[in-house]
Scaffold this motif. Structure first.
Motif, PDB file in Angstrom:
ATOM      1  N   LEU A 220       0.823  -1.207   0.000  1.00  0.00           N
ATOM      2  CA  LEU A 220       0.000   0.000   0.000  1.00  0.00           C
ATOM      3  C   LEU A 220       0.859   1.260   0.000  1.00  0.00           C
ATOM      4  O   LEU A 220       1.857   1.342   0.732  1.00  0.00           O
ATOM      5  N   PRO A 221       0.449   2.257  -0.786  1.00  0.00           N
ATOM      6  CA  PRO A 221       1.186   3.523  -0.801  1.00  0.00           C
ATOM      7  C   PRO A 221       0.786   4.408   0.381  1.00  0.00           C
ATOM      8  O   PRO A 221      -0.157   4.100   1.122  1.00  0.00           O
ATOM      9  N   ASN A 222       1.494   5.492   0.549  1.00  0.00           N
ATOM     10  CA  ASN A 222       1.035   6.528   1.464  1.00  0.00           C
ATOM     11  C   ASN A 222      -0.160   7.243   0.840  1.00  0.00           C
ATOM     12  O   ASN A 222      -0.467   7.056  -0.328  1.00  0.00           O
ATOM     13  N   GLY A 223      -0.834   8.034   1.623  1.00  0.00           N
ATOM     14  CA  GLY A 223      -1.993   8.762   1.123  1.00  0.00           C
ATOM     15  C   GLY A 223      -3.283   8.245   1.718  1.00  0.00           C
ATOM     16  O   GLY A 223      -3.317   7.755   2.860  1.00  0.00           O
ATOM     17  N   LEU A 224      -4.348   8.329   0.944  1.00  0.00           N
ATOM     18  CA  LEU A 224      -5.682   7.943   1.392  1.00  0.00           C
ATOM     19  C   LEU A 224      -6.037   6.581   0.807  1.00  0.00           C
ATOM     20  O   LEU A 224      -6.023   6.404  -0.417  1.00  0.00           O
ATOM     21  N   VAL A 225      -6.376   5.610   1.671  1.00  0.00           N
ATOM     22  CA  VAL A 225      -6.612   4.227   1.249  1.00  0.00           C
ATOM     23  C   VAL A 225      -7.961   3.757   1.773  1.00  0.00           C
ATOM     24  O   VAL A 225      -8.317   4.020   2.929  1.00  0.00           O
TER      25      VAL A 225
ATOM     26  N   THR B  91       1.544   7.658   9.960  1.00  0.00           N
ATOM     27  CA  THR B  91       1.459   9.121   9.922  1.00  0.00           C
ATOM     28  C   THR B  91       1.308   9.640   8.506  1.00  0.00           C
ATOM     29  O   THR B  91       0.863  10.777   8.302  1.00  0.00           O
ATOM     30  N   GLN B  92       1.634   8.806   7.517  1.00  0.00           N
ATOM     31  CA  GLN B  92       1.549   9.229   6.117  1.00  0.00           C
ATOM     32  C   GLN B  92       0.463   8.492   5.339  1.00  0.00           C
ATOM     33  O   GLN B  92       0.270   8.766   4.154  1.00  0.00           O
ATOM     34  N   ARG B  93      -0.229   7.587   5.998  1.00  0.00           N
ATOM     35  CA  ARG B  93      -1.283   6.817   5.326  1.00  0.00           C
ATOM     36  C   ARG B  93      -2.541   6.807   6.191  1.00  0.00           C
ATOM     37  O   ARG B  93      -2.501   6.388   7.346  1.00  0.00           O
ATOM     38  N   THR B  94      -3.639   7.277   5.615  1.00  0.00           N
ATOM     39  CA  THR B  94      -4.928   7.273   6.312  1.00  0.00           C
ATOM     40  C   THR B  94      -5.823   6.217   5.696  1.00  0.00           C
ATOM     41  O   THR B  94      -6.060   6.222   4.484  1.00  0.00           O
ATOM     42  N   ILE B  95      -6.315   5.306   6.522  1.00  0.00           N
ATOM     43  CA  ILE B  95      -7.227   4.262   6.060  1.00  0.00           C
ATOM     44  C   ILE B  95      -8.657   4.672   6.386  1.00  0.00           C
ATOM     45  O   ILE B  95      -8.967   5.004   7.531  1.00  0.00           O
TER      46      ILE B  95
ATOM     47  N   PHE C 275      -9.204   7.879  -3.866  1.00  0.00           N
ATOM     48  CA  PHE C 275      -8.225   7.149  -3.070  1.00  0.00           C
ATOM     49  C   PHE C 275      -6.954   6.839  -3.855  1.00  0.00           C
ATOM     50  O   PHE C 275      -6.970   6.677  -5.071  1.00  0.00           O
ATOM     51  N   ASP C 276      -5.862   6.715  -3.107  1.00  0.00           N
ATOM     52  CA  ASP C 276      -4.588   6.320  -3.707  1.00  0.00           C
ATOM     53  C   ASP C 276      -4.481   4.809  -3.861  1.00  0.00           C
ATOM     54  O   ASP C 276      -3.634   4.322  -4.613  1.00  0.00           O
ATOM     55  N   ALA C 277      -5.322   4.071  -3.152  1.00  0.00           N
ATOM     56  CA  ALA C 277      -5.348   2.603  -3.237  1.00  0.00           C
ATOM     57  C   ALA C 277      -6.610   2.115  -2.543  1.00  0.00           C
ATOM     58  O   ALA C 277      -7.262   2.851  -1.804  1.00  0.00           O
ATOM     59  N   ALA C 278      -6.937   0.840  -2.783  1.00  0.00           N
ATOM     60  CA  ALA C 278      -8.048   0.198  -2.080  1.00  0.00           C
ATOM     61  C   ALA C 278      -7.709  -1.271  -1.900  1.00  0.00           C
ATOM     62  O   ALA C 278      -7.032  -1.881  -2.739  1.00  0.00           O
ATOM     63  N   TYR C 279      -8.196  -1.837  -0.802  1.00  0.00           N
ATOM     64  CA  TYR C 279      -7.982  -3.253  -0.552  1.00  0.00           C
ATOM     65  C   TYR C 279      -9.211  -3.837   0.140  1.00  0.00           C
ATOM     66  O   TYR C 279     -10.038  -3.115   0.696  1.00  0.00           O
ATOM     67  N   SER C 280      -9.307  -5.165   0.099  1.00  0.00           N
ATOM     68  CA  SER C 280     -10.380  -5.878   0.781  1.00  0.00           C
ATOM     69  C   SER C 280      -9.819  -7.185   1.300  1.00  0.00           C
ATOM     70  O   SER C 280      -9.175  -7.929   0.555  1.00  0.00           O
ATOM     71  N   THR C 281     -10.040  -7.466   2.591  1.00  0.00           N
ATOM     72  CA  THR C 281      -9.525  -8.698   3.190  1.00  0.00           C
ATOM     73  C   THR C 281     -10.689  -9.574   3.640  1.00  0.00           C
ATOM     74  O   THR C 281     -11.424  -9.221   4.549  1.00  0.00           O
ATOM     75  N   TRP C 282     -10.875 -10.690   2.969  1.00  0.00           N
ATOM     76  CA  TRP C 282     -11.902 -11.672   3.335  1.00  0.00           C
ATOM     77  C   TRP C 282     -13.276 -11.000   3.515  1.00  0.00           C
ATOM     78  O   TRP C 282     -13.987 -11.242   4.482  1.00  0.00           O
TER      79      TRP C 282
ATOM     80  N   LYS D 125      -7.428   6.266  -7.811  1.00  0.00           N
ATOM     81  CA  LYS D 125      -6.739   7.044  -8.842  1.00  0.00           C
ATOM     82  C   LYS D 125      -6.039   6.123  -9.835  1.00  0.00           C
ATOM     83  O   LYS D 125      -5.653   5.003  -9.499  1.00  0.00           O
ATOM     84  N   LYS D 126      -5.878   6.591 -11.044  1.00  0.00           N
ATOM     85  CA  LYS D 126      -5.192   5.814 -12.065  1.00  0.00           C
ATOM     86  C   LYS D 126      -3.777   5.459 -11.598  1.00  0.00           C
ATOM     87  O   LYS D 126      -3.051   6.300 -11.080  1.00  0.00           O
TER      88      LYS D 126
END
Length: 212
Positions: A39-44, A61-65, A98-105, A127-128
């Motif tokens: 995961l990158p920093n930024g908004l996830v 401190t650099q990544r908000t989930i 968002f800078d990324a997205a994830y899903s766990t189970w 985001k692209k």
């Protein structure tokens, strides 16, 4: 959000069992470590965040989930996580938020939900070039072998949709046999109640793609 878009889940009504699951599943933290790297920093966005267990561990401190969860009973407001109510098929955020997205189970169960609609929404709000990550059961392990029905993901399904994958070999590790029987008996009935040990081999598939 339609009720049919939500997969029934036991965590809101059986919090004591969900606590065992979150504590004992991947107890060595291999999946969390992998997500930290991917995961990158930024908004996830965490799709199907549950009680915020994973989101809280991935925040820096650099990544908000942002934890998105459809079941209000699952949300744990004591965790240091920003929650919003929503489902994967209709994500309540603007395009390219968002800078990324994830899903766990969580949402992406083949044959149960509209997977392609969920994937399309995931791509819309990221985001692209941002990573899209799905974590699910791989199978061919001691844990999944306890089930009398399929509980594994289809690697072909994700490959056809442009995802790569790799496998993390981890484990369910319980404090004692009684605890193992309590959770695995709830999951699997008699086979779970008959277990005689506290560690169960568990393989996890991590599906990844960059948003095009």
């Amino acid at each position: 959000m339609k009720q049919t878009d939500i997969i029934p889940f036991y965590g809101g009504t059986h919090p004591e069992l969900f606590e065992i699951e979150r504590r004992c599943m991947d107890r060595e933290g291999k999946v969390i470590d992998e997500l930290q790297q991917l995961l990158p920093n930024g908004l996830v966005l965490d799709i199907g965040a549950g009680n915020g267990f994973t989101a809280e561990k991935l925040q820096t401190t650099q990544r908000t989930i942002i934890g998105m969860e459809p079941d209000e009973l699952m949300i744990d407001c004591t965790k240091q996580v920003i929650f919003t109510k929503g489902c994967a098929q209709d994500i309540p955020f603007h395009t390219h938020t968002f800078d990324a997205a994830y899903s766990t189970w969580a949402f992406f169960f083949e044959g149960i939900t509209d997977l392609d609609k969920g994937i399309a929404e995931m791509k819309r709000v990221v985001k692209k070039g941002g990573p899209l990550i799905i974590v699910d059961n791989y199978g061919e392990d001691e844990f999944c072998a306890l089930s009398d029905r399929p509980i594994t993901s289809s690697t072909n399904h994700w490959i056809k949709r442009g995802f790569d994958y790799h496998i993390i070999e981890t484990a369910f590790i319980f404090d004692d046999v009684e605890e193992a029987r309590k959770l695995l008996g709830f999951y699997f009935g008699d086979p779970g109640m008959a277990v005689e040990k506290t560690r169960f081999e568990y393989k996890v598939a991590v599906y990844t793609a960059l948003n095009e």
